[in-house]
Design an enzyme around this catalytic site. Structure first.
Site, PDB file in Angstrom:
ATOM      1  N   HIS A  24     -44.065  46.676  39.156  1.00 24.82           N
ATOM      2  CA  HIS A  24     -44.131  47.082  40.563  1.00 24.82           C
ATOM      3  C   HIS A  24     -42.869  47.821  40.977  1.00 24.82           C
ATOM      4  CE1 HIS A  24     -47.817  44.792  41.483  1.00 24.82           C
ATOM      5  NE2 HIS A  24     -47.402  44.045  40.472  1.00 24.82           N
ATOM      6  N   GLU A  54     -21.675  49.333  24.890  1.00 22.97           N
ATOM      7  CA  GLU A  54     -20.266  49.221  24.558  1.00 22.97           C
ATOM      8  C   GLU A  54     -20.051  49.457  23.066  1.00 22.97           C
ATOM      9  OE1 GLU A  54     -17.373  46.585  26.866  1.00 22.97           O
ATOM     10  OE2 GLU A  54     -17.598  45.476  24.985  1.00 22.97           O
ATOM     11  N   GLY A  60     -16.036  40.427  21.718  1.00 25.60           N
ATOM     12  CA  GLY A  60     -16.519  39.678  22.868  1.00 25.60           C
ATOM     13  C   GLY A  60     -18.025  39.727  23.021  1.00 25.60           C
ATOM     14  N   ARG A  61     -18.619  40.895  22.821  1.00 23.34           N
ATOM     15  CA  ARG A  61     -20.068  41.031  23.016  1.00 23.34           C
ATOM     16  C   ARG A  61     -20.865  40.435  21.873  1.00 23.34           C
ATOM     17  NH1 ARG A  61     -17.427  45.669  22.095  1.00 23.34           N
ATOM     18  NH2 ARG A  61     -18.031  47.106  20.426  1.00 23.34           N
ATOM     19  N   LYS A  89      -8.896  50.160  33.359  1.00 25.02           N
ATOM     20  CA  LYS A  89      -8.019  49.007  33.574  1.00 25.02           C
ATOM     21  C   LYS A  89      -6.585  49.445  33.818  1.00 25.02           C
ATOM     22  CE  LYS A  89     -10.613  45.783  30.608  1.00 25.02           C
ATOM     23  NZ  LYS A  89     -10.500  44.922  29.416  1.00 25.02           N
ATOM     24  N   LYS A 121      -9.746  35.214  25.282  1.00 26.56           N
ATOM     25  CA  LYS A 121      -9.082  35.058  23.988  1.00 26.56           C
ATOM     26  C   LYS A 121      -7.565  35.101  24.135  1.00 26.56           C
ATOM     27  CE  LYS A 121     -10.886  37.227  20.487  1.00 26.56           C
ATOM     28  NZ  LYS A 121     -11.260  38.278  19.514  1.00 26.56           N
ATOM     29  N   GLU A 139      -9.361  39.947  35.274  1.00 34.43           N
ATOM     30  CA  GLU A 139     -10.396  39.353  36.115  1.00 34.43           C
ATOM     31  C   GLU A 139     -10.514  37.852  35.871  1.00 34.43           C
ATOM     32  OE1 GLU A 139     -11.650  43.629  35.195  1.00 34.43           O
ATOM     33  OE2 GLU A 139     -10.782  41.928  34.111  1.00 34.43           O
TER      34      GLU A 139
END
Length: 555
Positions: A394, A363, A277-278, A518, A205, A211
């Site tokens: 399993h 979050e 964002g999520r 961060k 944004k 990153e």
């Protein structure tokens, strides 16, 4: 926000829990209609809540709790665009991203629905260009691979949905997703690609996410180097600028930074500060999905979200699936002391869904402070996790069945497989779904010592083979894994998360907890590069770890 623990409904739930003795086996034997009584529908989702540790009195009390904490008022405030994200003074309007064209919702003086569809139209036009081959790379070749560069919500959502809807992907067109700043991620994702047929979508944004922008620069270097090595472009600045413009687009509103990177601002698709964002996969953040599956299927994806939005907005609490599932989570976390929640999709295409839910739920609700700044008064934010069945059977199902922790589980399956295969006379999908049905049955009803003995098990092994049962689960089914159903599943858990946040009195829409790491990483980076003063400012543990790194770093 009302403190839920001070309500009459909370007191009622506490009283009910004190005398509560779960007995799923007995309840089903006494009431053959229990499954029907506790099954609900929302959109295309068939949701069986009957294997949860509740009775009608508990459900009534939970719905009463919803009323007493003002869930309807908080829901309506969100839907109309009030600034319910109080720490950032923002509206929370992910539901506006999937409102049908022509609806009107004015927030802060803007018709946000019109704004959404203006961006969607641009995304769809771009997707059609790529899909048709009209969008060509700098050497005139059509695009074969789209690489989405993002992190968090701008990676987890698109990557999960792309995998979920692979059967809808256009043949000959592949999407890949880069998020980790570990250089091995982008290296592996680009190692076998042809720069002439690769297009990058940079999703940030602000166009400053460390990153994402680092990976975008690495991608730009890879592109220019690969094109130059192949003799496809000259080394001039103009040739390089032309290549970047044909091989990069952005999902961002920071048009100045987009342009400085070399991307044509006309090829930047924006979204808004009222989209977290999520919660953004159904915005321009989903551009890679629109390219892969096409605008028509993306519209179906959005319609699925909207169907659950409408259900959540209108259904009474006793029939409201997201509300009931969120309230059940409150029951387990705050009364049974459950600390985690398993999501178990019996659909390989949904193999990334639990990872997606980890960000959405943790979050959002991993908070220890209420929206008014006071400490929370009860436990919040269970750990969501899971893997697709039958793989998980399993691996970790042993703990679900016979461990000491109570872990509520959501089982997800569809009635019709995407691929029909047979093993001789055996329908493999029926074999697969038999496990889906069996696992929730086993968790609920278990196996008694007498039943174990009846199988001829030696007495000294009986206790090891007893299953206590009364392990709660919810079963969610749909006709097929269509774009609409994937949208419905995402919206379902978005609203479950919201319900829990309202009851706990927290702000589910900020994420200050991700910021400290961060900031510290930026402070530590100079120490890694040899800045003695920066190294001296660090704690002894960090200094020791850096010393080990510097001693053992090869090259």
């Amino acid at each position: 926000m009302m403190d839920a623990t001070k309500t009459d409904a909370w007191a009622t739930l506490s009283d009910l829990f004190e005398v509560f003795s779960p007995d799923l086996r007995g309840w089903f034997e006494a009431d053959p209609g229990r499954a029907a009584e506790f099954t609900r529908s929302a959109g295309d989702l068939h949701v069986d809540l009957s294997k949860n540790l509740v009775n009608h009195a508990i459900v009534d009390a939970l719905c009463g709790l919803a009323d007493q904490v003002g869930l309807a008022e908080h829901r309506d405030a969100m839907l109309r665009g009030d600034h319910i994200n109080v720490t950032e003074d923002r509206a929370v309007l992910h539901t506006a991203l999937r409102r049908p064209r022509g609806q009107v919702l004015e927030v802060d003086g803007r018709d946000v629905v019109a704004d959404v569809h203006e961006v969607l139209d641009r995304v769809y036009a771009f997707a059609d260009q790529v899909r048709s081959g009209a969008w060509k790379g700098v050497t005139g070749k059509p695009i074969a691979t789209v690489v989405n560069i993002g992190i968090g919500g701008s990676d987890l959502g698109p990557a999960m949905v792309y995998e979920a809807l692979l059967p809808y992907k256009q043949a000959g067109l592949e999407c890949r997703f880069v998020s980790n700043i570990d250089p091995s991620d982008i290296y592996e994702k680009t190692a076998d690609l042809d720069p002439e047929t690769t297009l990058f979508i940079v999703a940030s944004k602000t166009f400053t996410t460390l990153e994402t922008i680092t990976n975008a620069r690495l991608a730009r270097d890879w592109l220019l180097r690969g094109l130059a090595d192949a003799g496809a472009i000259e080394g001039s600045d103009a040739a390089q600028a032309s290549a970047i413009a044909r091989h990069f687009v952005a999902v961002s509103t920071a048009l100045d930074k987009v342009a400085a990177f070399g991307i044509d601002p006309a090829n930047a698709f924006g979204f808004w500060d009222w989209v977290g964002g999520r919660y953004s996969v159904d915005s321009a953040v989903g551009t890679a999905i629109a390219v892969a599956i096409g605008p028509q299927h993306f519209e179906e994806f959005l319609a699925g979200f909207h169907a659950i939005d409408d259900h959540f907005a209108t259904a009474p609490w006793h029939e409201n699936v997201p509300a009931l599932m969120g309230l059940l989570n409150i029951w387990y976390v705050n009364f049974f002391g459950a600390r985690s929640h398993a999501v178990l999709p019996y659909a390989q295409y949904l193999h990334r869904f639990p990872a997606y839910l980890q960000q959405l739920t943790m979050e959002s609700n991993g908070k220890s402070v209420r929206a008014d700044g006071t400490p929370v008064t009860t436990a919040t934010g269970e750990v969501f996790w899971g893997e697709p069945g039958t793989n998980g059977q399993h691996a970790f199902y042993q703990l679900l069945h016979q461990g000491t922790q109570l872990i509520p589980a959501d089982f997800i399956a569809v009635a019709s497989p995407t691929k029909e295969l047979r093993d001789g006379d055996q329908d493999v999908y029926e074999l697969f779904l038999a496990n889906f049905f069996a696992q929730s049955k086993a968790l609920a009803f278990g196996k008694t010592a007498d039943e174990v003995r009846a199988d001829g098990v030696p007495e000294h092994l009986v206790s090891a083979k007893v299953f206590t049962g009364n392990r709660p689960s919810t079963s969610i089914m749909a006709p097929a894994l269509t774009p609409s159903v994937v949208g419905q599943l995402i919206a379902l858990y978005e609203h479950i998360t919201f319900v829990e946040g309202v009851v706990w009195g927290i702000n589910s829409f900020d994420q200050w907890g991700v910021e400290l790491g961060k900031v510290l990483a930026k402070q530590i980076t100079p120490a890694l590069a040899g800045d003695d003063a920066a190294l001296a400012s660090l704690d002894p543990s960090t200094q020791g770890l850096i010393a080990y790194y510097q001693q053992h770093r090869e090259g």
